[in-house]
Scaffold this active site. Structure first.
Site, PDB file in Angstrom:
ATOM      1  N   PHE A 141      48.048  32.428  13.762  1.00 25.22           N
ATOM      2  CA  PHE A 141      46.611  32.493  14.052  1.00 25.22           C
ATOM      3  C   PHE A 141      45.851  32.777  12.743  1.00 25.22           C
ATOM      4  O   PHE A 141      46.288  33.607  11.939  1.00 25.22           O
ATOM      5  CB  PHE A 141      46.327  33.574  15.093  1.00 25.22           C
ATOM      6  CG  PHE A 141      44.927  33.507  15.621  1.00 25.22           C
ATOM      7  CD1 PHE A 141      44.570  32.555  16.565  1.00 25.22           C
ATOM      8  CD2 PHE A 141      43.949  34.352  15.133  1.00 25.22           C
ATOM      9  CE1 PHE A 141      43.262  32.469  17.031  1.00 25.22           C
ATOM     10  CE2 PHE A 141      42.639  34.275  15.594  1.00 25.22           C
ATOM     11  CZ  PHE A 141      42.296  33.333  16.547  1.00 25.22           C
TER      12      PHE A 141
ATOM     13  N   ASP B 135      52.497  39.817  16.378  1.00 28.80           N
ATOM     14  CA  ASP B 135      51.202  39.679  17.042  1.00 28.80           C
ATOM     15  C   ASP B 135      51.484  39.272  18.492  1.00 28.80           C
ATOM     16  O   ASP B 135      52.101  38.224  18.740  1.00 28.80           O
ATOM     17  CB  ASP B 135      50.374  38.608  16.313  1.00 28.80           C
ATOM     18  CG  ASP B 135      48.997  38.409  16.935  1.00 28.80           C
ATOM     19  OD1 ASP B 135      48.850  38.633  18.148  1.00 28.80           O
ATOM     20  OD2 ASP B 135      48.084  37.992  16.204  1.00 28.80           O
TER      21      ASP B 135
ATOM     22  N   TYR C 278      41.784  41.276  25.744  1.00 32.14           N
ATOM     23  CA  TYR C 278      40.769  40.499  26.478  1.00 32.14           C
ATOM     24  C   TYR C 278      41.316  39.203  27.073  1.00 32.14           C
ATOM     25  O   TYR C 278      40.601  38.505  27.765  1.00 32.14           O
ATOM     26  CB  TYR C 278      39.541  40.207  25.600  1.00 32.14           C
ATOM     27  CG  TYR C 278      39.843  39.743  24.178  1.00 32.14           C
ATOM     28  CD1 TYR C 278      40.297  38.460  23.916  1.00 32.14           C
ATOM     29  CD2 TYR C 278      39.655  40.603  23.101  1.00 32.14           C
ATOM     30  CE1 TYR C 278      40.569  38.048  22.631  1.00 32.14           C
ATOM     31  CE2 TYR C 278      39.917  40.197  21.803  1.00 32.14           C
ATOM     32  CZ  TYR C 278      40.376  38.912  21.573  1.00 32.14           C
ATOM     33  OH  TYR C 278      40.646  38.505  20.294  1.00 32.14           O
ATOM     34  N   LYS C 279      42.588  38.873  26.774  1.00 32.18           N
ATOM     35  CA  LYS C 279      43.163  37.645  27.325  1.00 32.18           C
ATOM     36  C   LYS C 279      43.855  37.972  28.661  1.00 32.18           C
ATOM     37  O   LYS C 279      43.200  38.214  29.652  1.00 32.18           O
ATOM     38  CB  LYS C 279      44.144  37.035  26.327  1.00 32.18           C
ATOM     39  CG  LYS C 279      43.530  36.664  24.976  1.00 32.18           C
ATOM     40  CD  LYS C 279      44.593  36.079  24.080  1.00 32.18           C
ATOM     41  CE  LYS C 279      44.132  35.923  22.631  1.00 32.18           C
ATOM     42  NZ  LYS C 279      43.042  34.986  22.444  1.00 32.18           N
TER      43      LYS C 279
ATOM     44  N   ARG D  51      43.693  23.012  25.659  1.00 33.76           N
ATOM     45  CA  ARG D  51      44.527  24.143  26.088  1.00 33.76           C
ATOM     46  C   ARG D  51      44.193  24.497  27.519  1.00 33.76           C
ATOM     47  O   ARG D  51      43.028  24.694  27.859  1.00 33.76           O
ATOM     48  CB  ARG D  51      44.222  25.361  25.210  1.00 33.76           C
ATOM     49  CG  ARG D  51      45.270  25.685  24.231  1.00 33.76           C
ATOM     50  CD  ARG D  51      45.097  26.988  23.495  1.00 33.76           C
ATOM     51  NE  ARG D  51      43.865  27.724  23.635  1.00 33.76           N
ATOM     52  CZ  ARG D  51      43.657  28.917  23.094  1.00 33.76           C
ATOM     53  NH1 ARG D  51      44.622  29.501  22.414  1.00 33.76           N
ATOM     54  NH2 ARG D  51      42.511  29.545  23.227  1.00 33.76           N
TER      55      ARG D  51
HETATM   56  C1  LIG Z   1      47.324  35.322  18.063  1.00 29.71           C
HETATM   57  C2  LIG Z   1      45.960  35.908  17.866  1.00 29.71           C
HETATM   58  N1  LIG Z   1      45.783  36.891  16.966  1.00 29.71           N
HETATM   59  C3  LIG Z   1      44.564  37.453  16.760  1.00 29.71           C
HETATM   60  C4  LIG Z   1      43.458  37.013  17.479  1.00 29.71           C
HETATM   61  C5  LIG Z   1      42.086  37.568  17.277  1.00 29.71           C
HETATM   62  O1  LIG Z   1      42.016  38.843  16.808  1.00 29.71           O
HETATM   63  P1  LIG Z   1      40.640  39.675  16.929  1.00 29.71           P
HETATM   64  O2  LIG Z   1      40.582  40.229  18.318  1.00 29.71           O
HETATM   65  O3  LIG Z   1      40.722  40.682  15.859  1.00 29.71           O
HETATM   66  O4  LIG Z   1      39.497  38.716  16.752  1.00 29.71           O
HETATM   67  C6  LIG Z   1      43.611  35.996  18.424  1.00 29.71           C
HETATM   68  C7  LIG Z   1      42.434  35.529  19.181  1.00 29.71           C
HETATM   69  O5  LIG Z   1      42.426  34.622  19.938  1.00 29.71           O
HETATM   70  C8  LIG Z   1      44.880  35.428  18.616  1.00 29.71           C
HETATM   71  O6  LIG Z   1      45.047  34.443  19.505  1.00 29.71           O
END
Ligand SMILES: Cc1ncc(COP(=O)(O)O)c(C=O)c1O
Length: 412
Positions: free
Chosen positions: A126, A198, A223-224, A372
């Protein structure tokens, strides 16, 4: 397909042990099929009620006294999250955003491996992960196929005595491909480095098994699939034995021992709170607590099984209906290698995404040409997949997507 597709979807819904969880969410427009829970999960009914109490009673009436309760919230929610990602109590806490947590933990890992400077990640990780890591030191980029995900052998080949840290996403944001977390973790340890995962697309979607694999560090958003709402605080995990020895770079007062002693020097606690910085967002914290409780109640095993079954059904319909229209599966076909979303490739994916939204099916688009389709197991029905795929087939057959602009919008 042995049965007509709709009858098959109805039979799968009838046999679904998680079917009743859909009623635990606010469904404002039942005619719209929401397939973007992998970006922003739906609002749980319990969260709406909990936030009302938090606002009206705790903030509205209790005012500053609320902090006697709120101060423990990040840890309380962290303990529920720990159960979902296979960690122990006291190993997970809510804090900041995923990006900031990644910075803190990656920086701590580098400081713990003096004499080694290199960070290994993959070129399809990401973007925020790649940017944060690149800001911290020399990065060795492993190549990943955007549809197949991280290749364990490629990561293993990138390891040597210069590597301090390997940081990867467990479930790929674009394809949903799950990588070999235990295998990579073991190889990284063998090479004397630390590993930081992550879990944004894993938490609340698939089992992670952090303790079983001996993972050092992890971060993730809420939030997902944890349904905690826009901008809700993220979480971080630090294996218990590493907590007293790692040095996190943002020395805030929430990591300080005897916080309200207001001492002169920074003397951090030895527990997971060491990785906190400042005043936590309380309303978002309650939303994480309720969202995580809902997932814990359903059970991560059952959630993952349904997510994969929804994906398999979607792929079945893709093969029968969409492949002849120029679509191609851009996620692993094998169930065990997929998280809770399925991605389709089509050269006109962005216009199709817009047309599908107009047809009241909400997917999202990822560059360069991927659609997606998020299959949040707690509220997505097999019938929803059927409706979404029928509408998708009909609009592409009729060429309705060509009425939409080719230029990408600010948010996709
Ligand atoms: C794999 C991954 N890492 C990090 C993030 C985003 O991080 P943040 O909440 O700091 O914007 C996302 C957001 O979709 C993500 O899919």
């Amino acid at each position: 397909m042995t049965q007509p597709a709709l009858a098959r979807a109805e039979a799968l819904d009838a046999a679904d042990p998680l079917a009743a969880y859909r009623d635990r969410f606010v469904i404002a427009d039942p005619e719209t099929v929401y397939l973007d829970g992998n970006s922003l999960g739906r609002l749980p009914v319990a969260t709406r009620e909990r936030l009302r109490v938090a606002i009206d009673v705790e903030w509205g009436a209790d005012l500053i006294d609320g902090w006697t309760r709120w101060i423990e919230l990040g840890r309380q929610a962290g303990d529920v999250l720990a159960g979902l990602v296979g960690a122990g109590p006291g190993e997970v806490i809510l804090s900041d955003s995923t990006s900031v947590n990644l910075y803190k933990l990656a920086s701590a890992a580098l400081a713990a491996r003096p004499g080694r400077r290199v960070i290994v990640t993959d070129d399809d990780n990401f973007p925020t992960d790649r940017y944060v890591l690149a800001g911290l030191g020399p990065v060795r980029l492993v190549h990943s196929d955007v549809d197949a995900g991280v290749d364990t052998d490629a990561v293993v080949h990138a390891l040597d005595d210069d590597v301090a840290l390997v940081s990867l996403s467990h479930v790929a944001y674009r394809s949903g491909a799950v990588c070999d977390l235990p295998g990579i973790t073991a190889a990284v340890h063998e090479a004397g480095a630390l590993v930081l995962w992550d879990l944004c697309h894993s938490a609340g979607a698939v089992p992670v098994g952090l303790a079983a694999a001996g993972v050092d560090l992890a971060v993730g958003c809420t939030y997902k699939h944890l349904n905690a709402g826009p901008g809700a605080p993220a979480f971080l995990y630090v294996r218990r034995d590493l907590q007293p020895v790692l040095r996190q770079p943002i020395q805030g007062w929430f990591g300080q021992s005897d916080q309200f002693g207001m001492g002169t020097g920074y003397a951090p606690v030895d527990t997971i709170e060491r990785f906190l910085v400042g005043t936590p967002p309380v309303l978002g914290g309650y939303a994480v607590l309720e969202g995580a409780r809902l997932s814990a109640e359903a059970g991560i095993g059952a959630i993952a099984r349904k997510g994969r079954a929804l994906g398999a059904y979607l792929i079945e319909l893709h093969d029968a209906w969409l492949a002849p229209l120029g679509f191609r599966l851009a996620s692993p076909r094998e169930d065990a290698r997929r998280g809770a979303h399925v991605t389709l490739h089509h050269p006109d994916a962005w216009r199709i995404c817009q047309a599908l939204k107009a047809a009241r099916v909400i997917p999202d688009h990822r560059v360069p040409d991927r659609l997606r389709l998020g299959l949040a197991p707690l509220y997505t029905r097999f019938v929803d997949v059927h409706i979404a795929m029928s509408r998708l087939r009909a609009l592409v057959q009729a060429g309705r997507h060509r009425e939409f602009p080719a230029e990408r919008a600010r948010v996709t």
